[in-house]
Structure formats: structure tokens, C-alpha cells
Design a protein around this motif. Sequence first.
Motif, PDB file in Angstrom:
ATOM      1  N   ARG A  85       0.838  -1.202   0.000  1.00  0.00           N
ATOM      2  CA  ARG A  85       0.000   0.000   0.000  1.00  0.00           C
ATOM      3  C   ARG A  85       0.881   1.263   0.000  1.00  0.00           C
ATOM      4  O   ARG A  85       0.642   2.190  -0.765  1.00  0.00           O
ATOM      5  CB  ARG A  85      -0.918  -0.027   1.214  1.00  0.00           C
ATOM      6  CG  ARG A  85      -1.860   1.118   1.301  1.00  0.00           C
ATOM      7  CD  ARG A  85      -2.818   0.931   2.501  1.00  0.00           C
ATOM      8  NE  ARG A  85      -3.800   1.945   2.490  1.00  0.00           N
ATOM      9  CZ  ARG A  85      -4.821   2.029   1.647  1.00  0.00           C
ATOM     10  NH1 ARG A  85      -4.978   1.110   0.729  1.00  0.00           N
ATOM     11  NH2 ARG A  85      -5.668   3.024   1.696  1.00  0.00           N
ATOM     12  N   ALA A  88       2.477   1.701  -3.464  1.00  0.00           N
ATOM     13  CA  ALA A  88       1.502   2.161  -4.459  1.00  0.00           C
ATOM     14  C   ALA A  88       1.122   3.622  -4.227  1.00  0.00           C
ATOM     15  O   ALA A  88       1.004   4.397  -5.181  1.00  0.00           O
ATOM     16  CB  ALA A  88       0.262   1.277  -4.422  1.00  0.00           C
ATOM     17  N   VAL A 148      -1.935  -0.237 -11.502  1.00  0.00           N
ATOM     18  CA  VAL A 148      -1.728   1.075 -10.871  1.00  0.00           C
ATOM     19  C   VAL A 148      -1.428   2.129 -11.937  1.00  0.00           C
ATOM     20  O   VAL A 148      -1.965   3.239 -11.891  1.00  0.00           O
ATOM     21  CB  VAL A 148      -0.609   1.012  -9.804  1.00  0.00           C
ATOM     22  CG1 VAL A 148      -0.277   2.394  -9.273  1.00  0.00           C
ATOM     23  CG2 VAL A 148      -1.025   0.093  -8.660  1.00  0.00           C
ATOM     24  N   LEU A 175      -6.577  -0.069  -4.412  1.00  0.00           N
ATOM     25  CA  LEU A 175      -5.519  -0.673  -3.596  1.00  0.00           C
ATOM     26  C   LEU A 175      -6.063  -1.796  -2.725  1.00  0.00           C
ATOM     27  O   LEU A 175      -5.432  -2.847  -2.581  1.00  0.00           O
ATOM     28  CB  LEU A 175      -4.862   0.379  -2.703  1.00  0.00           C
ATOM     29  CG  LEU A 175      -3.817   1.254  -3.341  1.00  0.00           C
ATOM     30  CD1 LEU A 175      -3.280   2.257  -2.330  1.00  0.00           C
ATOM     31  CD2 LEU A 175      -2.688   0.429  -3.904  1.00  0.00           C
TER      32      LEU A 175
END
Length: 185
Positions: A85, A88, A148, A175
Motif C-alpha cells: 500500500r 503504491a 496502478v 488498492l
Amino acid sequence: MAVSARRGAPLSLDEICSTALRLIDEAGVEGLSMRKLAAELDVNPMSVYHHVASKEALLARICETVSSRLPLPPDDGTPWQDQLRALALAYHRHARQHPAMWTYLHNHPEFSEDRRLPLWQALYRILRASGVPEEELRRTSEVLHAFVSGFVFAETRGHLSGEPEEVERSFDVALHMIVNGLAAR
């Protein structure tokens, strides 16, 4: 290192790259010229060429600079879900800060697909921690990167509706889906 009579201070490659990135943020890669850069730095254009051979070489160096400034989650025992997380979110934030450079990077995969880059190494480390088998690392990382990057591309091109806070929430949902999907493997 020569000192410009106008500047009174030596010119550095870091200053050149930082200024060029700022100009790219303001006017896109197409808006960057060596003359504009030199004017912004208050030097003769030839002074810039003492540090970089061409605009292409400068762009390659900026790609390295941008990649190196991406804050990566440390390997500190934090659960892989939190690290993925964090990675990203950092990637997303970085792309939003420098959308023109991000687009340039993705249109020139020779700068972004080198698996030795710290971004890819961090992603591989996190994927290993999540249980992805070694033979699946490349494919899994490419799928996650595409997911992403697709989101960021849609966002930077204005294809996602809503206020920035709504788009941010949508990224959080994406996510969540990624982490849960990876955990379910």
C-alpha cells in the motif's frame, strides 16, 4: 567547473535536473528546451552542455532522478500489505506531482522497465513476502504495475470523474482490491 559571470556560482548537474524537472512540470517535456533551461539557470546554453550532451541525455538523467526520489517502504518487518500500500501510494503521489515526466517515462520503457531499479526491487521484495513464487514475480509485478499505472493514466488524462478527494478514495478502493486479490492467491 566554470562559474558563469552572470550567475556568480558554479552550475551543478543536480541543479540542472531539478530546474529541468520544474520546467517539465510547468510546460511538459515538449516545452523544455536547452535554451529555456539555460535562461532559467541564468547561464549560456553551452554551459548546460558541459554537464549533459543533449536534451535526450538530460531527459534520461531526469528519469533517473525522478526514480531515485520515489520514497520506498523500508524492509522493516511491516506487514507486506502495508508495504505494498505504501509503495503504491508513493508511486501514485509521485506520478501526480510530475504527470508530464511520468507520461514520458511510460512512453520510453527503456527508462522505467529496468528490473534493477529500486522501485522494482522493492516490489519484488514485497511480493516475495506475500508468498508469490519466484517464477511468478515478473508476471505478478507487471500486472500490478499495469493496474496502478492504468489508474494513474486515467487520472492524469481526466478520465476519472469527481473531485480530487473522490479520485483519491477510488485509488484506495483499487488498492484494497489489489491487496485482497494478492492475499487470496
